[in-house]
Design an enzyme around this catalytic site. Structure first.
Site, short mmCIF file in Angstrom:
data_model
loop_
_atom_site.label_atom_id
_atom_site.label_comp_id
_atom_site.label_asym_id
_atom_site.label_seq_id
_atom_site.Cartn_x
_atom_site.Cartn_y
_atom_site.Cartn_z
N ASN A 1 -3.71 5.85 -2.59
CA ASN A 1 -3.46 6.00 -1.14
C ASN A 1 -2.87 7.35 -0.77
OD1 ASN A 1 -4.62 3.61 -0.53
ND2 ASN A 1 -2.72 2.45 -0.30
N SER B 1 0.83 -1.21 0.00
CA SER B 1 0.00 0.00 0.00
C SER B 1 0.85 1.25 0.00
CB SER B 1 -0.85 0.05 1.27
OG SER B 1 -1.73 -1.03 1.33
N GLU C 1 -3.32 -0.47 -9.73
CA GLU C 1 -2.25 0.48 -10.04
C GLU C 1 -1.01 -0.33 -10.41
OE1 GLU C 1 -3.22 4.33 -7.24
OE2 GLU C 1 -2.29 2.62 -6.26
N HIS D 1 -0.83 -2.94 -7.41
CA HIS D 1 -1.61 -2.58 -6.22
C HIS D 1 -3.10 -2.75 -6.51
CE1 HIS D 1 -2.88 0.64 -3.11
NE2 HIS D 1 -2.74 -0.53 -2.52
#
Ligand code: CAA
Ligand code: NAD
Length: 297
Positions: A198, A127, A160, A148
């Site tokens: 994030n 993350s 991602e 991700h």
């Protein structure tokens, strides 16, 4: 370069979903865990989720009952499970989805670098940690990307795909193609803290927790405000429970240590104290809310 066989290391909240969508995408998958108990738990979650998706497809008239059962059997048949790292040796791609701890991830990739065939591409589902550091630890930085996925993997449509300065162009293209085969929309990101989602989402969750800690509004009202005022599917405190308070804390501790001058990165007091009490969110039955299974109680 086609990815046909995929290893997934860690079969927890994220890993079990990655195993499932890779198998749904037609890959042979090895689900790898530290012990048989964790593996059995992950596989049971996959079987429950496949059954749920199959029955939804029948309800919507997309498949007959027989077709749905055949789809489940075929998808499940592509999934093998193992606690032996040697089973990952001939994978075309290994995706890591273990706990958010950089030393553990670097140690794992260093070991996998010696175990897997030279062509194997490595990917981390981290993350928040720098992909470049894990790539260096693996000994094959040109064959390393970030992949991700989002929680719940079965339902969220994004992946991602993160490249470093050293990632080979054909490795990157193969990783994007794998994301598409998993049914996801791939977006390209550089190796920056939190990538796209994030970097935006976690500071927002921090603001919501700090608002609650200050007593500005109740958790129910903060969540309702974002659900009904901004159309988010769930509010930020429910989302923190959903992601896991331990994972959220690990992200923030890593960032505050690495980027002490970035004001968007801070660790709310209640997040630290709840994790210390073992209140990790939905997975332990209590976080900011109390949970019974998948539902808030
Ligand atoms: N497998 C199969 N089916 C599933 C499932 C699963 N794992 N989970 C849910 N479903 C099914 C449900 O059974 C339900 O089916 P029916 O429509 O037949 O009832 C359907 O999918 C929708 O589920 P819900 O009723 O729970 O529906 P919802 O509308 O509340 O949607 C949600 C759930 C998709 C999770 C939605 O609330 C949402 O999008 N929440 C936000 C999630 C989010 O922001 N995720 C990102 C987190 S951050 C991250 O991942 C990055 C990081 O690094 C921390
Ligand atoms: P989790 O705690 O649910 O699962 C981690 C799993 O890894 C556990 O089952 C554990 O037994 C296993 N594990 C730990 N060390 C291992 C090792 N050395 N070898 C094999 N298995 C090992 O965690 P999670 O929420 O699935 O997070 C996994 C990764 O995905 C983390 O890097 C996290 O930051 C990232 N991520 C999490 C979310 C989220 O919403 N929770 C979203 C996207 C990405």
């Amino acid at each position: 370069m086609e990815i046909k066989k995929v290893g997934v290391v860690g079969c927890g909240l994220m890993g079990h979903g990655i195993v499932q969508v890779a198998a749904q995408g037609g890959c042979d998958v090895v689900a790898f865990e530290m012990d048989e108990g964790a593996l059995a738990k992950g596989i049971a979650r996959i079987e429950k989720s496949l059954a749920k998706l199959a029955s939804k497809n029948v309800e919507k008239g997309k498949m007959s009952e027989d077709e749905a059962q055949a789809w489940v059997a075929e998808t499940r048949g592509r999934i093998a499970s193992s606690t032996e790292k040697a089973s990952l040796a001939d994978c075309d791609l290994v995706v890591e989805a273990i706990v958010e701890n950089l030393d553990a991830k670097k140690g794992l990739f260093s070991e996998l670098g010696g175990t897997c065939k030279p062509e194997t591409i490595f990917a981390s589902n981290t993350s928040s940690f720098p992909i470049g550091e894990m790539a260096t630890a693996s000994g094959r930085p040109e064959r390393f990307v970030g992949l991700h996925f989002f929680n719940p993997v079965q339902l969220m449509r994004l992946v991602e795909v993160v490249r470093t300065d050293e990632t080979d162009a054909e490795v990157y293209d193969a990783a994007r193609a794998f994301g598409s085969a998993c049914g996801k929309t791939p977006v390209s990101c550089k190796d920056t803290p939190g990538f796209v989602v994030n970097r935006l989402l976690v500071p927002y969750m921090v603001q919501a927790i700090e608002m609650l800690d200050r007593g500005d509004a109740s958790k129910e009202d903060i969540d309702a405000a974002m659900q009904f005022g901004c159309g988010h599917p769930m509010g930020p405190l429910t989302l923190t429970d959903y992601v896991g308070l331990d994972t959220t804390l690990s992200i923030l501790e890593g960032w505050t240590e690495r980027y002490p001058d970035e004001p968007a990165f801070s660790v709310p007091a209640s997040l630290r104290s709840k994790v210390a009490e073992g209140k990790l969110g939905r997975k332990t039955g209590e976080g900011y809310y109390a949970w019974e299974g998948d539902k808030k109680s």
